[in-house]
Design a protein around this motif. Structure first.
Motif, PDB file in Angstrom:
ATOM      1  N   VAL A 119      -7.101   1.671  -3.717  1.00 18.88           N
ATOM      2  CA  VAL A 119      -6.956   1.773  -2.103  1.00 18.88           C
ATOM      3  C   VAL A 119      -5.810   2.150  -2.636  1.00 18.88           C
ATOM      4  O   VAL A 119      -4.567   2.361  -2.963  1.00 18.88           O
ATOM      5  N   PHE A 120      -5.020   3.298  -1.224  1.00 19.74           N
ATOM      6  CA  PHE A 120      -4.738   4.032  -0.963  1.00 19.74           C
ATOM      7  C   PHE A 120      -4.647   3.919   0.464  1.00 19.74           C
ATOM      8  O   PHE A 120      -5.748   4.101   0.857  1.00 19.74           O
ATOM      9  N   GLY A 121      -3.559   4.999   1.288  1.00 20.98           N
ATOM     10  CA  GLY A 121      -3.803   4.897   2.805  1.00 20.98           C
ATOM     11  C   GLY A 121      -2.964   6.794   2.820  1.00 20.98           C
ATOM     12  O   GLY A 121      -2.605   7.205   2.314  1.00 20.98           O
ATOM     13  N   LEU A 122      -3.679   7.393   3.703  1.00 23.45           N
ATOM     14  CA  LEU A 122      -3.104   8.445   4.240  1.00 23.45           C
ATOM     15  C   LEU A 122      -2.107   8.402   5.502  1.00 23.45           C
ATOM     16  O   LEU A 122      -1.988   8.075   6.065  1.00 23.45           O
ATOM     17  N   THR A 154       0.803  -1.240  -0.181  1.00 23.48           N
ATOM     18  CA  THR A 154       0.043  -0.163   0.496  1.00 23.48           C
ATOM     19  C   THR A 154       0.714   1.406  -0.081  1.00 23.48           C
ATOM     20  O   THR A 154       1.715   1.150   0.645  1.00 23.48           O
ATOM     21  N   VAL A 155       0.600   2.675  -1.083  1.00 25.27           N
ATOM     22  CA  VAL A 155       0.709   3.628  -0.738  1.00 25.27           C
ATOM     23  C   VAL A 155       0.085   4.320  -0.146  1.00 25.27           C
ATOM     24  O   VAL A 155      -0.866   4.735  -0.001  1.00 25.27           O
ATOM     25  N   TYR A 156       1.168   5.484   0.803  1.00 24.62           N
ATOM     26  CA  TYR A 156       0.688   6.440   1.873  1.00 24.62           C
ATOM     27  C   TYR A 156       0.556   7.591   1.172  1.00 24.62           C
ATOM     28  O   TYR A 156       1.985   7.850   1.149  1.00 24.62           O
ATOM     29  N   PHE A 157      -0.343   8.773   0.864  1.00 28.54           N
ATOM     30  CA  PHE A 157      -0.072   9.906   0.595  1.00 28.54           C
ATOM     31  C   PHE A 157      -0.404  10.960   1.817  1.00 28.54           C
ATOM     32  O   PHE A 157      -0.879  10.893   3.157  1.00 28.54           O
ATOM     33  N   ALA A 158       0.869  11.813   1.499  1.00 31.59           N
ATOM     34  CA  ALA A 158       0.672  12.494   2.981  1.00 31.59           C
ATOM     35  C   ALA A 158      -0.676  13.813   3.222  1.00 31.59           C
ATOM     36  O   ALA A 158      -0.669  13.759   1.679  1.00 31.59           O
ATOM     37  N   THR A 159      -0.786  14.231   4.041  1.00 35.07           N
ATOM     38  CA  THR A 159      -1.710  15.161   4.706  1.00 35.07           C
ATOM     39  C   THR A 159      -1.360  15.835   5.754  1.00 35.07           C
ATOM     40  O   THR A 159      -0.881  15.217   6.721  1.00 35.07           O
ATOM     41  N   PRO A 160      -1.744  17.480   5.395  1.00 36.74           N
ATOM     42  CA  PRO A 160      -1.637  17.756   7.480  1.00 36.74           C
ATOM     43  C   PRO A 160      -2.412  17.289   7.981  1.00 36.74           C
ATOM     44  O   PRO A 160      -2.690  17.517   9.532  1.00 36.74           O
ATOM     45  N   ASP A 161      -3.425  16.863   7.631  1.00 30.02           N
ATOM     46  CA  ASP A 161      -4.979  16.309   8.178  1.00 30.02           C
ATOM     47  C   ASP A 161      -5.115  15.118   7.799  1.00 30.02           C
ATOM     48  O   ASP A 161      -6.805  15.507   6.690  1.00 30.02           O
ATOM     49  N   ALA A 162      -6.224  14.352   8.724  1.00 30.95           N
ATOM     50  CA  ALA A 162      -6.586  12.964   7.513  1.00 30.95           C
ATOM     51  C   ALA A 162      -7.800  13.038   7.426  1.00 30.95           C
ATOM     52  O   ALA A 162      -8.595  12.468   6.775  1.00 30.95           O
ATOM     53  N   GLU A 163      -8.244  13.803   8.747  1.00 29.98           N
ATOM     54  CA  GLU A 163     -10.124  13.737   9.030  1.00 29.98           C
ATOM     55  C   GLU A 163     -10.270  14.581   7.919  1.00 29.98           C
ATOM     56  O   GLU A 163     -11.218  13.987   7.296  1.00 29.98           O
ATOM     57  N   ALA A 164      -9.864  15.761   7.459  1.00 29.58           N
ATOM     58  CA  ALA A 164     -10.245  16.412   6.394  1.00 29.58           C
ATOM     59  C   ALA A 164     -10.606  16.032   4.959  1.00 29.58           C
ATOM     60  O   ALA A 164     -10.939  16.210   4.597  1.00 29.58           O
ATOM     61  N   ALA A 191     -15.707  13.551  -2.999  1.00 35.14           N
ATOM     62  CA  ALA A 191     -15.081  13.558  -4.271  1.00 35.14           C
ATOM     63  C   ALA A 191     -15.809  11.675  -4.424  1.00 35.14           C
ATOM     64  O   ALA A 191     -15.802  11.238  -5.847  1.00 35.14           O
ATOM     65  N   GLY A 192     -16.665  10.354  -3.990  1.00 33.88           N
ATOM     66  CA  GLY A 192     -16.750   9.891  -4.007  1.00 33.88           C
ATOM     67  C   GLY A 192     -16.356   8.341  -4.104  1.00 33.88           C
ATOM     68  O   GLY A 192     -16.060   7.478  -4.523  1.00 33.88           O
ATOM     69  N   GLY A 193     -15.399   8.619  -3.072  1.00 32.27           N
ATOM     70  CA  GLY A 193     -14.110   7.706  -2.179  1.00 32.27           C
ATOM     71  C   GLY A 193     -15.022   6.922  -0.965  1.00 32.27           C
ATOM     72  O   GLY A 193     -15.911   7.521  -0.729  1.00 32.27           O
ATOM     73  N   GLN A 194     -14.610   6.456  -0.869  1.00 35.03           N
ATOM     74  CA  GLN A 194     -14.903   5.713   0.703  1.00 35.03           C
ATOM     75  C   GLN A 194     -13.062   5.650   1.957  1.00 35.03           C
ATOM     76  O   GLN A 194     -12.615   5.237   0.957  1.00 35.03           O
ATOM     77  N   VAL A 195     -14.495   5.439   2.372  1.00 35.35           N
ATOM     78  CA  VAL A 195     -13.123   5.336   3.734  1.00 35.35           C
ATOM     79  C   VAL A 195     -13.569   3.724   4.015  1.00 35.35           C
ATOM     80  O   VAL A 195     -13.621   3.321   4.782  1.00 35.35           O
ATOM     81  N   LEU A 241       3.906   7.810  16.237  1.00 38.08           N
ATOM     82  CA  LEU A 241       4.607   8.138  15.012  1.00 38.08           C
ATOM     83  C   LEU A 241       4.171   9.204  13.618  1.00 38.08           C
ATOM     84  O   LEU A 241       3.859  10.053  13.259  1.00 38.08           O
ATOM     85  N   GLY A 242       2.391   9.398  13.544  1.00 43.21           N
ATOM     86  CA  GLY A 242       1.590  10.046  13.299  1.00 43.21           C
ATOM     87  C   GLY A 242       0.063   9.720  13.364  1.00 43.21           C
ATOM     88  O   GLY A 242      -0.427   8.383  14.070  1.00 43.21           O
ATOM     89  N   VAL A 243      -0.290   9.317  11.788  1.00 45.61           N
ATOM     90  CA  VAL A 243      -2.473   9.620  12.142  1.00 45.61           C
ATOM     91  C   VAL A 243      -2.504   8.798  10.837  1.00 45.61           C
ATOM     92  O   VAL A 243      -2.018   9.436   9.407  1.00 45.61           O
ATOM     93  N   ALA A 244      -3.097   7.229  10.082  1.00 48.74           N
ATOM     94  CA  ALA A 244      -2.758   6.477   8.971  1.00 48.74           C
ATOM     95  C   ALA A 244      -4.931   6.262   8.839  1.00 48.74           C
ATOM     96  O   ALA A 244      -5.120   6.622   9.793  1.00 48.74           O
ATOM     97  N   ALA A 245      -4.849   6.362   8.007  1.00 50.82           N
ATOM     98  CA  ALA A 245      -6.060   6.122   7.410  1.00 50.82           C
ATOM     99  C   ALA A 245      -6.236   5.127   6.087  1.00 50.82           C
ATOM    100  O   ALA A 245      -4.897   5.088   5.559  1.00 50.82           O
TER     101      ALA A 245
END
Length: 244
Positions: free
Chosen positions: A121-124, A76-86, A94-98, A108-112
């Motif tokens: 499927v991809f990660g945050l 799985t590849v994870y994309f960086a974000t400053p705010d995973a919830e947002a 946008a039509g995706g799913q959590v 370490l951080g927050v993952a989704a």
């Protein structure tokens, strides 16, 4: 070049930039043997029984024990974000799913885990003490992620809407491509991201994949970004090797 400081990594991994990869495996010890021999990785324990892979002393990936044997064996590849919830909220809009809501991974951080509108499927990853790869764009490390999708125009719209600056902004050097699902994949293959690791010699690497109990799925074939082969490890996790 190794990105040695946390601040340099944080600056590099703006929202929408691939910053981490992990493999969910049934047998982590077997995974350590396979990838250690293939890429020269060393390993150290990390949060929750996960092990981190290191190359040239820098973190490059993680191997994790599957919590349920019915779950896929997958990178799985994870994309960086400053705010995973947002970002998760924007993905839903946008039509995706959590798939897995944002959850802290210790300090370490927050993952989704999420999907795009076609189900890829991809990660945050929202960084805490871990901003992302310490080494990338080199042999033995992450170099590229290719999204195989049935509708490249829809994918461009989805990801362009989410990650416009990372993909199209000034100075953007995206590590992600989009390509149609083709005959190199089985007809039942769903849309997915394929993680690419750099190698110095694609043919020699494929010989090692076979020796270590993996399998060659496709290639080598030439692309606009290098010579690629798609393989699986000894447990069935697919990934690609890329010779620039």
């Amino acid at each position: 070049m190794a990105e040695n400081s946390t601040s340099a990594r944080e600056a590099a991994y703006t929202e929408g930039v691939p910053c981490w990869v992990d493999a969910q495996l049934a047998d982590v010890e077997a995974g350590k043997r396979f990838y250690g021999d293939l890429f020269g990785w060393s390993f150290q324990p990390s949060y929750g029984g996960t092990v981190w892979a290191y190359h040239e002393g820098e973190p490059v990936a993680a191997l994790a024990q599957k919590a349920d044997g019915r779950l896929p064996t997958v990178w799985t590849v994870y994309f960086a974000t400053p705010d995973a919830e947002a970002l998760a909220g924007r993905i839903r809009a946008a039509g995706g799913q959590v798939v897995t809501a944002p959850v802290p991974v210790g300090e370490l951080g927050v993952a989704a885990l999420v999907t795009d509108a076609e189900g890829a499927v991809f990660g945050l990853w929202q960084p805490g003490t871990h901003a992302g790869f310490g080494l990338r764009h080199e042999p033995g490390a992450f170099v590229w992620a290719e999204l195989y999708t049935r509708d490249t125009a829809a994918a461009n719209a989805f990801y362009g809407g989410l990650f416009h600056e990372a993909l199209f902004g000034p100075g953007a050097e995206p590590d992600v491509g989009r390509a149609p699902l083709t005959d190199i994949f089985p007809a039942e293959m769903p849309p997915h991201f394929l993680v690419h690791f750099g190698v110095e010699d694609c043919e020699a690497t494929l010989t090692e994949v076979n020796r270590l109990g993996g399998r060659i799925q496709a290639g080598p074939f030439d692309t606009s970004y290098g010579t690629v082969a798609v393989v699986t490890d000894g447990q069935g996790a697919s990934f690609a090797v890329l010779q620039r």
